[in-house]
Design a protein around this motif. Structure first.
Motif, PDB file in Angstrom:
ATOM      1  N   HIS A 610       0.825  -1.187   0.009  1.00  0.00           N
ATOM      2  CA  HIS A 610      -0.003  -0.022  -0.036  1.00  0.00           C
ATOM      3  C   HIS A 610       0.958   1.410   0.108  1.00  0.00           C
ATOM      4  CE1 HIS A 610      -3.400   2.762   0.774  1.00  0.00           C
ATOM      5  NE2 HIS A 610      -2.593   3.157   1.863  1.00  0.00           N
ATOM      6  N   GLY A 611       0.403   2.187  -0.710  1.00  0.00           N
ATOM      7  CA  GLY A 611       1.182   3.636  -0.950  1.00  0.00           C
ATOM      8  C   GLY A 611       2.130   3.483  -1.966  1.00  0.00           C
ATOM      9  N   VAL A 612       2.848   4.889  -1.658  1.00  0.00           N
ATOM     10  CA  VAL A 612       3.925   5.022  -2.911  1.00  0.00           C
ATOM     11  C   VAL A 612       5.186   5.616  -2.325  1.00  0.00           C
ATOM     12  CG1 VAL A 612       2.242   5.905  -4.553  1.00  0.00           C
ATOM     13  CG2 VAL A 612       3.064   7.612  -2.645  1.00  0.00           C
ATOM     14  N   SER A 613       6.118   5.380  -2.904  1.00  0.00           N
ATOM     15  CA  SER A 613       7.612   5.692  -2.651  1.00  0.00           C
ATOM     16  C   SER A 613       7.642   7.284  -2.971  1.00  0.00           C
ATOM     17  CB  SER A 613       8.504   5.067  -3.352  1.00  0.00           C
ATOM     18  OG  SER A 613       8.527   3.653  -2.818  1.00  0.00           O
ATOM     19  N   PHE A 614       8.060   8.003  -2.092  1.00  0.00           N
ATOM     20  CA  PHE A 614       8.310   9.592  -2.104  1.00  0.00           C
ATOM     21  C   PHE A 614       9.641  10.007  -1.589  1.00  0.00           C
ATOM     22  CE2 PHE A 614       6.057   9.143   1.713  1.00  0.00           C
ATOM     23  CZ  PHE A 614       7.026   9.909   2.659  1.00  0.00           C
ATOM     24  N   ALA A 615       9.951  10.956  -2.274  1.00  0.00           N
ATOM     25  CA  ALA A 615      11.095  11.989  -1.956  1.00  0.00           C
ATOM     26  C   ALA A 615      10.484  13.573  -1.735  1.00  0.00           C
ATOM     27  CB  ALA A 615      12.106  11.838  -2.905  1.00  0.00           C
ATOM     28  N   VAL A 616      11.169  13.943  -0.759  1.00  0.00           N
ATOM     29  CA  VAL A 616      10.986  15.432  -0.491  1.00  0.00           C
ATOM     30  C   VAL A 616      12.379  16.193  -0.775  1.00  0.00           C
ATOM     31  CG1 VAL A 616      10.267  17.448   0.983  1.00  0.00           C
ATOM     32  CG2 VAL A 616       8.997  15.214   1.246  1.00  0.00           C
TER      33      VAL A 616
END
Length: 706
Positions: A610-616
């Motif tokens: 579930h969900g996504v990989s993310f980068a800020v």
């Protein structure tokens, strides 16, 4: 053209540069030998500033916007035991009097083998209120018992600073240099805050004297020009920090080098290796940001954070040591003494003719040193050293254009003389010196990489000796390497182009989630008061669970003549997207952005469910957060309602336990960690407090199961 001057005081040389603030280009420079006498950093700073100022003036450049310098004074004072006797004034109330008295009585603090900081202890009972008369009497008693300076430490002073402030006022009336625990940390832990305060107080007299002399002397050459000092965490501050909290300047030299490396080239994961003449500093950059750690003084952990640096006692100018075994000489070691300390010239910066007829001798560079250091005595009275820099030149290993590149023929002559003395081939000796020096640095580098789990970082070589040792180090570790332009003065560039930085750590109250927003406002105010330009301000927080504390960092460009300098222009979204792609190792798309950050999500979930990989990514190109979870972008007014359903949906139930997701908010220039909020209701209350400041602004919520 306006310029900014940066000055770094190293063990061998004090280096000053003038930089064009719009391009970060070095337009003038000066390098003078560092003096090792009672004047401390002062003499080197003044000579270097005067020389580079003359070069600026003669070149028709200027005016000078500011002067910033980094200093080894705090660390040197502690290592050498050059400290004042500290009177520790403890303050406490019932029912914790016994604990407060015991935890503020820290005794002698060991600084280095054979070096101790002496403290004397006094205590005031404030159960029925803190009497100024009682404080004055306690302070006078400490002075009579030999205290030169004062450290004030009150039980629960993190929650209520009134008592410590009263004691500071009384100390000021008595004319005694003093500091208090709350000035250095907002963390609980009375003994740790007391030790930190005592260490800081012990170096106050030397720091005060240096700050006054430097400011007065530089002011004569550059009247009205502001002066900054580099902090150990990589940010700049005005001289009031050196006057009140000199411990914050510990390791400011290595911090300036890392800051310069980040300013002068894109760097994600890297090992910054600064090779001087006497020692080598190894620091890490992870996700485009310097790795910091709490300063340790032997077994004492302090509340102050600085660049996490490993100092290795070998560098470009280290002297060779020999030992005689079975009738033949062998290489015993390289360093720790350097050619500069011994007053010797490098063979690689001489001419071959100067070395003809020289004799090999084994000597003690300084009284008390073993008599096994190699010196070449030439017939004309000149004396030379064989160093790793000489070895690299003799072997042809120094890159073209490197600052360390010298006369290869002269270096070979020197090693041929030594090889005849030892009865072996000169190449074997030269390679042995270079490999042994590189191995010492490699051991420290590998340890640092393992601790931060960096697998294939680039080695960034800085300092005058980088061209001699970094290629050998890279071969040893089988890593890529590069030496940026102006590497030999990059620490001074870091000083000149440093950002204003404020870092605070505060113990979080468990029953007040709205305190998160207040703490961010406090950090913003402190950075603005420190000279940061409002439009450049960036504020981030991160939870410190083991201390139930929140760490808030505010950074911004120095404001000069009403504006911030142009080199701080943010990267465009396309550049940030490339950085996020590299960080996540996947195709990414823009999920949301603010004035200072952009959030990118991976095109697929990479098999993580579930969900996504993310980068800020911040607008300077460093990765602020990299994780996996849910990304929600809504106007602040609507976000709390959405989270009210999203948090339960991501909550895991393990038997009777419920584990809620960690929540971060991104709004404008703030990246806020709400991990320490103890319940979903507390998270929603904290979200409401933050979003109420600008209810119509878009806000990004980041939910993770980390």
């Amino acid at each position: 053209m306006t310029v900014r001057i940066g000055v770094d005081v190293g063990g061998t040389f004090t280096k000053a540069v003038a930089c064009d603030p719009s391009t970060a280009q070095v337009v003038a420079r000066a390098v003078v030998p560092t003096t090792h006498n009672g004047s401390g950093v002062t003499e080197g700073v003044l000579h270097a500033v005067a020389e580079v100022t003359r070069e600026v003036s003669s070149g028709g450049l200027g005016p000078v916007q500011l002067v910033a310098h980094s200093t080894t004074q705090a660390v040197n004072a502690l290592l050498e035991g050059d400290t004042a006797t500290v009177g520790v004034l403890g303050i406490g109330k019932r029912p914790d009097l016994k604990k407060a008295r015991r935890r503020t009585q820290v005794g002698a603090i060991e600084l280095a083998p054979g070096r101790k900081l002496r403290t004397v202890h006094g205590f005031v009972d404030a159960t029925r209120g803190l009497s100024r008369v009682a404080v004055r009497m306690a302070l006078m008693d400490l002075l009579e018992r030999g205290a030169d300076v004062v450290c004030v430490s009150e039980a629960f002073g993190v929650d209520d600073m009134h008592g410590e402030r009263v004691a500071l006022e009384v100390a000021s009336e008595l004319g005694v240099p003093a500091c208090a625990g709350h000035e250095l940390s907002g963390l609980y832990g009375l003994e740790m805050r007391t030790v930190t305060g005592a260490l800081n107080s012990s170096i106050l007299p030397a720091a005060l004297a240096t700050a006054e002399v430097v400011q007065e002397s530089v002011g004569r050459d550059l009247p009205g020009v502001p002066m900054l000092v580099m902090r150990g965490d990589g940010g700049a501050a005005d001289l009031s920090v050196m006057r009140r909290r000199p411990l914050l300047t510990a390791f400011s030299g290595p911090a300036a080098s890392v800051a310069g490396a980040l300013r002068c080239g894109a760097l994600s994961d890297g090992v910054v290796v600064e090779v001087g003449g006497t020692s080598t500093n190894v620091s890490l950059v992870k996700n485009g940001r310097p790795v910091l750690a709490y300063i340790r003084v032997l077994d004492h952990v302090t509340c102050v954070r600085s660049i996490d640096v490993r100092v290795v006692g070998v560098a470009g100018g280290s002297l060779l040591r020999l030992v005689r075994k079975l009738g033949r000489f062998r290489i015993e070691d390289v360093g720790p003494r350097s050619a500069h300390i011994a007053g010797l010239r490098y063979c690689s910066f001489a001419s071959p003719q100067e070395l003809h007829g020289a004799e090999v001798r084994l000597e003690s560079p300084l009284p008390g040193d073993p008599a096994d250091y190699v010196v070449l005595d030439a017939p004309g009275g000149a004396r030379f050293a064989l160093t790793p820099t000489c070895a690299a030149n003799a072997l042809g290993d120094v890159p073209e254009g490197s600052y360390a590149r010298g006369n290869a023929e002269a270096a070979r002559v020197g090693f041929e003389l030594l090889a005849r003395f030892m009865g072996c081939d000169w190449r074997v000796v030269a390679r042995g010196i270079l490999d042994r020096a590189a191995r010492k640095i490699a051991d420290a580098t590998a340890e640092a990489m393992a601790q931060q789990r960096l697998e294939r970082p680039a080695i960034i070589g800085l300092g005058g000796g980088a061209g001699a040792l970094v290629p050998a180090l890279a071969r040893t570790l089988r890593l890529e390497w590069r030496i940026p332009k102006d590497a030999e003065v990059i620490s001074s560039v870091g000083d000149a182009l440093s950002l204003v930085r404020v870092e605070m750590e505060r113990a979080m109250p468990r029953d007040d989630p709205t305190a998160v927003a207040r703490l961010h406002e406090e950090a913003e105010r402190a950075a603005l008061e420190g000279g940061a330009a409002p439009g450049t301000l960036q504020v981030e927080s991160v939870a410190v669970p083991e201390r139930h504390a929140l760490r808030i960092v505010a950074t911004g460009s120095a404001v000069l003549d009403g504006t911030a300098w142009a080199a701080d222009e943010p990267l465009d979204l396309e550049s940030l997207k490339l950085l996020a792609t590299e960080a996540l190792q996947a195709n990414v798309s823009l999920a949301g952005s603010s004035s200072h950050y952009a959030v990118f999500t991976a095109a697929s979930s990479n098999g993580k469910g579930h969900g996504v990989s993310f980068a800020v990514v911040d607008r300077q190109g460093s990765i602020a957060v990299k994780s996996h979870g849910e990304v929600i972008v809504l106007p602040g007014l609507q976000l709390a309602d959405k989270l009210a359903s999203a948090i339960p949906a991501m909550t895991r139930h393990i038997g009777p336990l419920a584990v809620a997701p960690a929540v971060r908010l991104l709004r404008g220039s703030r990246l806020i960690d709400l991990t320490l909020c103890s319940s979903a209701d507390d998270v929603l209350e904290a979200v409401g407090a933050e979003c109420s400041l600008a209810p119509a602004d878009p806000v990004v919520a980041l939910l993770t199961r980390d």
